[in-house]
Design a protein around this motif. Structure first.
Motif, PDB file in Angstrom:
ATOM      1  N   GLU A  75       0.825  -0.983   0.403  1.00 18.25           N
ATOM      2  CA  GLU A  75       0.001   0.237  -0.306  1.00 18.25           C
ATOM      3  C   GLU A  75       1.048   1.323   0.272  1.00 18.25           C
ATOM      4  OE1 GLU A  75      -3.698   0.678   2.522  1.00 18.25           O
ATOM      5  OE2 GLU A  75      -2.435  -1.555   3.661  1.00 18.25           O
ATOM      6  N   ILE A  76       0.472   2.008  -0.846  1.00 19.16           N
ATOM      7  CA  ILE A  76       1.413   3.768  -0.748  1.00 19.16           C
ATOM      8  C   ILE A  76       1.839   4.134   0.660  1.00 19.16           C
ATOM      9  CG2 ILE A  76       1.664   5.556  -1.904  1.00 19.16           C
ATOM     10  CD1 ILE A  76       1.619   3.528  -3.812  1.00 19.16           C
ATOM     11  N   LYS A  77       0.724   4.214   1.163  1.00 14.19           N
ATOM     12  CA  LYS A  77       0.577   4.939   2.680  1.00 14.19           C
ATOM     13  C   LYS A  77       2.101   3.973   3.437  1.00 14.19           C
ATOM     14  CE  LYS A  77      -3.099   1.999   5.256  1.00 14.19           C
ATOM     15  NZ  LYS A  77      -4.342   2.112   6.005  1.00 14.19           N
ATOM     16  N   LYS A  78       2.096   2.876   3.602  1.00 10.84           N
ATOM     17  CA  LYS A  78       3.398   1.994   3.820  1.00 10.84           C
ATOM     18  C   LYS A  78       4.798   2.688   3.569  1.00 10.84           C
ATOM     19  CE  LYS A  78       0.349  -1.360   5.663  1.00 10.84           C
ATOM     20  NZ  LYS A  78       0.445  -1.877   6.906  1.00 10.84           N
ATOM     21  N   TYR A  79       4.295   3.519   2.545  1.00 15.04           N
ATOM     22  CA  TYR A  79       5.967   4.306   2.446  1.00 15.04           C
ATOM     23  C   TYR A  79       6.257   5.012   3.275  1.00 15.04           C
ATOM     24  CZ  TYR A  79       6.731   0.722  -1.306  1.00 15.04           C
ATOM     25  OH  TYR A  79       6.962  -0.313  -2.725  1.00 15.04           O
ATOM     26  N   PHE A  80       5.595   5.867   3.428  1.00 16.97           N
ATOM     27  CA  PHE A  80       5.283   7.102   4.508  1.00 16.97           C
ATOM     28  C   PHE A  80       5.896   6.787   5.349  1.00 16.97           C
ATOM     29  CE2 PHE A  80       2.435   8.425   1.358  1.00 16.97           C
ATOM     30  CZ  PHE A  80       2.168   9.568   1.001  1.00 16.97           C
ATOM     31  N   ASN A  81       7.059   8.059   5.771  1.00 16.06           N
ATOM     32  CA  ASN A  81       7.367   8.306   7.105  1.00 16.06           C
ATOM     33  C   ASN A  81       6.967   8.716   8.394  1.00 16.06           C
ATOM     34  OD1 ASN A  81       9.392   8.653   9.258  1.00 16.06           O
ATOM     35  ND2 ASN A  81      10.458  10.067   8.595  1.00 16.06           N
ATOM     36  N   THR A  82       5.660   7.840   8.358  1.00 14.92           N
ATOM     37  CA  THR A  82       5.402   8.508   9.582  1.00 14.92           C
ATOM     38  C   THR A  82       5.026   9.769  11.083  1.00 14.92           C
ATOM     39  OG1 THR A  82       4.777   6.795  10.820  1.00 14.92           O
ATOM     40  CG2 THR A  82       3.234   7.052   8.282  1.00 14.92           C
ATOM     41  N   SER A  83       6.248   8.787  11.631  1.00 14.03           N
ATOM     42  CA  SER A  83       7.215  10.006  12.863  1.00 14.03           C
ATOM     43  C   SER A  83       7.666  10.939  12.267  1.00 14.03           C
ATOM     44  CB  SER A  83       7.842   8.779  13.255  1.00 14.03           C
ATOM     45  OG  SER A  83       9.308   8.465  12.218  1.00 14.03           O
TER      46      SER A  83
ATOM     47  N   LYS B 150      -4.515  13.687   5.937  1.00 11.65           N
ATOM     48  CA  LYS B 150      -5.045  13.820   4.110  1.00 11.65           C
ATOM     49  C   LYS B 150      -5.130  12.669   3.399  1.00 11.65           C
ATOM     50  CE  LYS B 150      -3.908  18.828   4.449  1.00 11.65           C
ATOM     51  NZ  LYS B 150      -2.332  19.372   4.341  1.00 11.65           N
ATOM     52  N   LEU B 151      -3.729  11.753   3.805  1.00 16.87           N
ATOM     53  CA  LEU B 151      -4.430   9.805   2.681  1.00 16.87           C
ATOM     54  C   LEU B 151      -5.362   9.773   3.075  1.00 16.87           C
ATOM     55  CD1 LEU B 151      -0.834   9.074   4.610  1.00 16.87           C
ATOM     56  CD2 LEU B 151      -0.778   9.953   2.414  1.00 16.87           C
ATOM     57  N   LEU B 152      -6.213   9.327   3.780  1.00 17.85           N
ATOM     58  CA  LEU B 152      -7.825   9.350   3.390  1.00 17.85           C
ATOM     59  C   LEU B 152      -7.887   9.471   2.727  1.00 17.85           C
ATOM     60  CD1 LEU B 152      -8.656   9.317   7.340  1.00 17.85           C
ATOM     61  CD2 LEU B 152      -7.569   6.731   6.418  1.00 17.85           C
ATOM     62  N   ASN B 153      -8.040  10.395   2.190  1.00 23.16           N
ATOM     63  CA  ASN B 153      -8.836  10.995   0.911  1.00 23.16           C
ATOM     64  C   ASN B 153      -8.080  11.825  -0.496  1.00 23.16           C
ATOM     65  OD1 ASN B 153     -11.343  11.545   2.642  1.00 23.16           O
ATOM     66  ND2 ASN B 153     -10.176  12.927   3.099  1.00 23.16           N
ATOM     67  N   MET B 154      -7.004  10.587  -0.216  1.00 21.22           N
ATOM     68  CA  MET B 154      -6.257  10.889  -1.473  1.00 21.22           C
ATOM     69  C   MET B 154      -6.705   9.493  -2.517  1.00 21.22           C
ATOM     70  SD  MET B 154      -2.329  12.655   0.135  1.00 21.22           S
ATOM     71  CE  MET B 154      -2.148  14.112  -0.214  1.00 21.22           C
ATOM     72  N   SER B 155      -6.383   9.367  -3.637  1.00 24.94           N
ATOM     73  CA  SER B 155      -5.783   8.513  -5.178  1.00 24.94           C
ATOM     74  C   SER B 155      -4.635   8.063  -4.926  1.00 24.94           C
ATOM     75  CB  SER B 155      -6.491   9.072  -5.925  1.00 24.94           C
ATOM     76  OG  SER B 155      -5.135  10.158  -6.605  1.00 24.94           O
ATOM     77  N   ASP B 156      -4.124   7.159  -5.160  1.00 27.77           N
ATOM     78  CA  ASP B 156      -3.601   5.855  -4.969  1.00 27.77           C
ATOM     79  C   ASP B 156      -1.708   7.161  -5.667  1.00 27.77           C
ATOM     80  OD1 ASP B 156      -3.647   4.431  -3.518  1.00 27.77           O
ATOM     81  OD2 ASP B 156      -2.946   2.458  -4.922  1.00 27.77           O
ATOM     82  N   GLU B 157      -1.812   8.201  -6.874  1.00 30.22           N
ATOM     83  CA  GLU B 157      -1.539   8.272  -8.091  1.00 30.22           C
ATOM     84  C   GLU B 157      -1.099  10.148  -6.457  1.00 30.22           C
ATOM     85  OE1 GLU B 157       0.285   9.961 -11.256  1.00 30.22           O
ATOM     86  OE2 GLU B 157      -0.593   8.022 -10.557  1.00 30.22           O
ATOM     87  N   GLU B 158      -1.975  10.343  -6.415  1.00 28.37           N
ATOM     88  CA  GLU B 158      -1.860  12.069  -5.544  1.00 28.37           C
ATOM     89  C   GLU B 158      -0.650  11.256  -3.528  1.00 28.37           C
ATOM     90  OE1 GLU B 158      -5.975  14.525  -5.183  1.00 28.37           O
ATOM     91  OE2 GLU B 158      -6.122  12.337  -4.610  1.00 28.37           O
ATOM     92  N   LYS B 159      -0.987   9.739  -3.910  1.00 24.91           N
ATOM     93  CA  LYS B 159      -0.018   9.792  -2.300  1.00 24.91           C
ATOM     94  C   LYS B 159       1.034   9.784  -2.433  1.00 24.91           C
ATOM     95  CE  LYS B 159      -3.986   6.974   0.013  1.00 24.91           C
ATOM     96  NZ  LYS B 159      -3.897   5.991   0.261  1.00 24.91           N
ATOM     97  N   ILE B 160       1.515   8.974  -4.186  1.00 25.43           N
ATOM     98  CA  ILE B 160       2.943   9.368  -5.037  1.00 25.43           C
ATOM     99  C   ILE B 160       3.678  10.170  -5.302  1.00 25.43           C
ATOM    100  CG2 ILE B 160       4.357   7.942  -6.735  1.00 25.43           C
ATOM    101  CD1 ILE B 160       1.773   6.079  -6.741  1.00 25.43           C
TER     102      ILE B 160
END
Length: 116
Positions: free
Chosen positions: A51-59, A71-81
């Motif tokens: 999942e794209i969200k797994k690549y984010f440095n959440t800390s 914000k990630l909750l409402n983003m498409s995968d393309e927007e996340k990338i």
């Protein structure tokens, strides 16, 4: 293999030591100075299949400043990338790209499983 790191990151230093101790060849790229391009990231993700969200440095500070958790909750995968690659500090590091795997973060057990 390609290893994206941030040189001041202690976790990245552990990953570097892990690879060097095992005489594993790799190329280093500074994730802050030269994050993956859109094309590169899409290629990596086709190998890693996460999942794209797994690549984010959440800390990370920037992740929190941008309020990406919500914000990630409402983003498409393309927007996340596109958000992810807009600043290398948003990417969870280290990011190791092999021919048939992609690992982000350094959990020694996971890395041992791949290299043993």
């Amino acid at each position: 293999m390609l290893l994206y790191i941030y040189p001041k990151c202690s976790t990245c230093k552990k990953a570097l030591k892990f690879l060097e101790d095992r005489n594993i060849e790799f190329e280093i790229r500074n994730i802050k100075d030269k994050p993956p391009t859109l094309k590169e990231f899409k290629e990596y993700n086709s190998i890693g299949k996460k999942e794209i969200k797994k690549y984010f440095n959440t800390s990370g500070i920037l992740y929190k400043e941008l309020n990406l958790k919500d914000k990630l909750l409402n983003m498409s995968d393309e927007e996340k990338i596109k958000t992810l690659i807009s600043d290398g500090m948003l990417i969870k590091r280290p990011l190791l790209i092999g021919n048939n795997f992609v690992i982000n973060g350094f959990r020694e057990k996971e890395w041992e499983d791949i290299f043993n």
